[in-house]
Design an enzyme around this catalytic site. Structure first.
Site, PDB file in Angstrom:
ATOM      1  CB  SER A  46      -0.878  -0.027   1.255  1.00 54.41           C
ATOM      2  OG  SER A  46      -1.891   0.943   1.177  1.00 54.41           O
ATOM      3  CD  GLU A  47       0.037   3.633  -4.089  1.00 53.20           C
ATOM      4  OE1 GLU A  47      -0.291   2.468  -3.773  1.00 53.20           O
ATOM      5  OE2 GLU A  47      -0.296   4.178  -5.143  1.00 53.20           O
ATOM      6  CG  ASN A  48      -1.267   4.252   2.666  1.00 54.73           C
ATOM      7  OD1 ASN A  48      -1.248   3.257   1.944  1.00 54.73           O
ATOM      8  ND2 ASN A  48      -1.918   4.290   3.803  1.00 54.73           N
TER       9      ASN A  48
END
Lengths: 221, 214, 221, 214
Positions: C50-52
């Site tokens: 999840s790129e966050n």
């Protein structure tokens, strides 16, 4: 001129300690600079940075109470103060190189009147590697050199360094057993003499040209 | 996928001539058992990427003494007299890199950067052979990524998926080396079940780790 | 040709899921790609990125059981699986850009026969920003595009993209409701047809030139 | 040095026209109270550095709606329709930066780098106005550091010295923004005594933090 080796050392580190301000983050080089920690003025709360990966370097642990997971940048057993923080080498040098380190105190082989520093190698003789020295000198907000004024009688404060440099024009202050010298855009400004030391002695022990401060004082050490 | 291997099995992935990045700072946070296993196997001609060469009887210093390495890329060799001796005798090739630059070069390899610009080393011998780039009137050295075939790490707590937690000052270069090698081996001080490490506390995510050695 | 919207979607995401291998780290783009997680073949254990800032993205939390400190890259409540790991945005993109992400699955506005992708803006109309898309497409080891083959009947697989690109020559595989197409150095290789779909239908719905595989198969979905 | 201030006192350090970096990802890990205090003070003309503009009623999205910002440097504005509306109307200047490049640019400012080389954006509009540098036959964009006057962070646990621990997915851009601003303000979810945070668990060391707002 102070003759006693221990007294010389005490004068230097005591005087360097006076440069530190409340809240400063400080990196003390291996050797004499580490002794500065013993002379922090009262009421001044500083944090020490250890380039292997933490801030809040504490006193040396008592023999038998060493924690093998905490060493200093010299690889020796160390401790961390409450409120310290461990991190990786990238963060350690983010702190150094990003301008977050207030003061670095390092020894020198040579310093010159342009603020150039040579302290990491003597070609063909001593090549320990620069370690973090080039980063510290290029990155710290204030670079203080603490060293004996001469090496076996020969000046170490020169017109021009002839040993390989650690960094160009980064030195801010030189504290020796004979004098305090500021590196200014106009040249080296002699601001303080050590106790028992004359202006003539400093000039003759210094190859670089010195500008004599109008407020020349005696170190309060 | 079971990543757990014996120290000996793990060391067998290292072959003569490889480039090996090793975590640790003058021995603290170094995988000593893997170091020893590589010596026992008689592996030769390694290129070592490490902060320093530790002491003659500690960490990668033992590799220098036992002639495991023929080339090293380090920031400091002063704590191991044998390194300097072999260098001066022309028996060991030594590339000295400022410590912060070493960290950034390894990180750059791990992060897919083509290089980074640093003022460290300007006006010194560290300039040699490097491109200088001026940005907003200030000169920087272009420093290139540094990648290894294998990384050897020391983890304080490792879960069976490979997530690593490094205690105190043992972290140093370990998390950086973990990102910049084709094969990553961690020597675990303690192995725990998946789920025992709080995901917030993980310092090297499991995806970087291929082998857990114990 | 499949007509039912839901069936189209199911065919696409099921087929994409078959591309994933045990141990893969996968980033699923917002929208249809996220549905791929529901069709991971048995015995295949993947981790979602999840790129966050974490790996180990888990199932959507039940209503009322949301943890506000865990959101996905779309800002919606999410969960983490045991063995997951949180980190900062620098590490998140070290994973993406450093070649540590095995697969990224993204939608597209246009793909072309050189493997160029346009999926982040329509000038003067839709400009949401590229978010992590440019990084994902440039950095992931394998870039899979999952999309409907046409938009309102118009081809989306073109000779040359005319919308602003997300990245140049990075697409590896295109999975649609009509076909599976590999991007090869020689051009687009049609390897599979969707159920109920003819070769002629695919060719006429595709502007780009297609090389027809000698082993042309029907998707197993 | 007591770093603790009220939210209102902390917000008063932000002046019209400043560049402000704010942590958070679509609102998660964003200092909402500081965001609100800045609006209440009627501050104008800020340049915002943030991952995104969140939602109209959440995080820095509220700054867009309340016309606190005149320029933004972000990777994504799609979750806040008001940002796109103001941009299309010419009322708000928007610089779009790929998310990984944004992270590296902020980090570069914090780490004293002159820039970093990245392949992200090659062949796209992200190339515009940027120097291209070829290393070993591969083209990269030279991306420059991005620094702020003030950084606003959200910390889950903050000790009185300023050490910060970020829970779960609230970390995101916060530790990066912490390194790249002249003044750093953290909104603390919970403040603890010095010594209560294990030094190994600290994610932003105290030396980066000037003000703890509560």
């Amino acid at each position: 001129m102070i003759q006693d080796k221990d007294r010389k050392r005490e004068v230097i580190v005591k005087r360097v300690a006076q440069e530190l301000k409340d809240g400063d983050l400080v990196n003390l080089g291996i050797g004499m600079p580490t002794l500065v920690a013993n002379y922090i003025p009262e009421g001044i709360d500083i944090l020490l940075h250890s380039e292997n990966g933490f801030i809040g370097l504490g006193p040396n642990p008592e023999p038998g109470k060493e924690d093998l997971d905490i060493v200093n940048a010299g690889g020796l057993p160390a401790s961390v103060v409450p409120g310290g923080a461990f991190f990786d080498s990238a963060m350690s040098f983010t702190i150094i190189r990003g301008g977050h380190l207030d003061v670095t105190v390092l020894g020198a082989l040579q310093v010159d009147q342009e603020g150039n520093l040579a302290n990491w190698m003597i070609p063909g003789k001593m090549v320990p590697g620069m370690g973090g020295a080039m980063d510290l000198v290029a990155g710290a907000r204030k670079v203080i050199i603490s060293m004996e004024h001469t090496a076996k009688g020969a000046p170490k404060i020169l017109k021009k360094c002839n040993l390989p440099l650690t960094a160009e024009k980064e030195v801010d202050l030189i504290v020796t057993d004979m004098a305090v010298i500021e590196v200014t855009p106009k040249g080296l400004l002699l601001t303080e003499l050590a106790p028992e030391t004359t202006l003539e002695e400093v000039i003759s022990a210094t190859e670089a040209e010195l500008i004599i401060s109008e407020n020349l004082k005696v170190m309060n050490v | 996928m079971d990543k757990i291997r014996t120290i000996d099995e793990a060391a067998s992935y290292i072959k003569d001539g490889m480039t090996v990045a090793v975590g640790g700072f003058i021995g603290a946070g170094t995988p000593e058992k893997l170091i020893d296993a590589v010596i026992a196997k008689g592996i030769k001609d390694l290129t070592l990427i490490c902060n320093d060469t530790a002491l003659p009887d500690k960490g990668v210093g033992k590799w220098v003494v036992n002639r495991v390495v023929s080339r090293i890329i380090v920031s400091h060799i002063g704590t191991n007299p044998e390194t300097g001796r072999q260098m001066n005798a022309g028996e060991l090739e030594v590339e000295l890199v400022p410590q912060g630059t070493l960290a950034e070069r390894v990180r750059a390899a791990g992060a897919g950067l083509g290089g980074i610009l640093t003022p460290t080393g300007i006006g010194t011998v560290a300039e040699e052979g490097k491109e200088k780039i001026t940005v907003n009137g200030k000169e920087y050295l272009l420093e290139l990524p540094l990648k290894a075939d294998v990384a050897l790490l020391k983890g304080s707590i490792v879960d069976k998926k490979g997530n690593i937690y490094y205690k105190k000052a043992t972290r140093n270069f370990n998390p950086l080396m973990a990102t910049a090698a084709d094969l990553v081996i961690v020597e675990a001080e303690k192995i725990v079940e998946v789920g025992e490490l709080d995901p917030t506390d993980v310092m090297t995510p499991s995806i970087f780790v291929d082998i857990i050695a114990k």
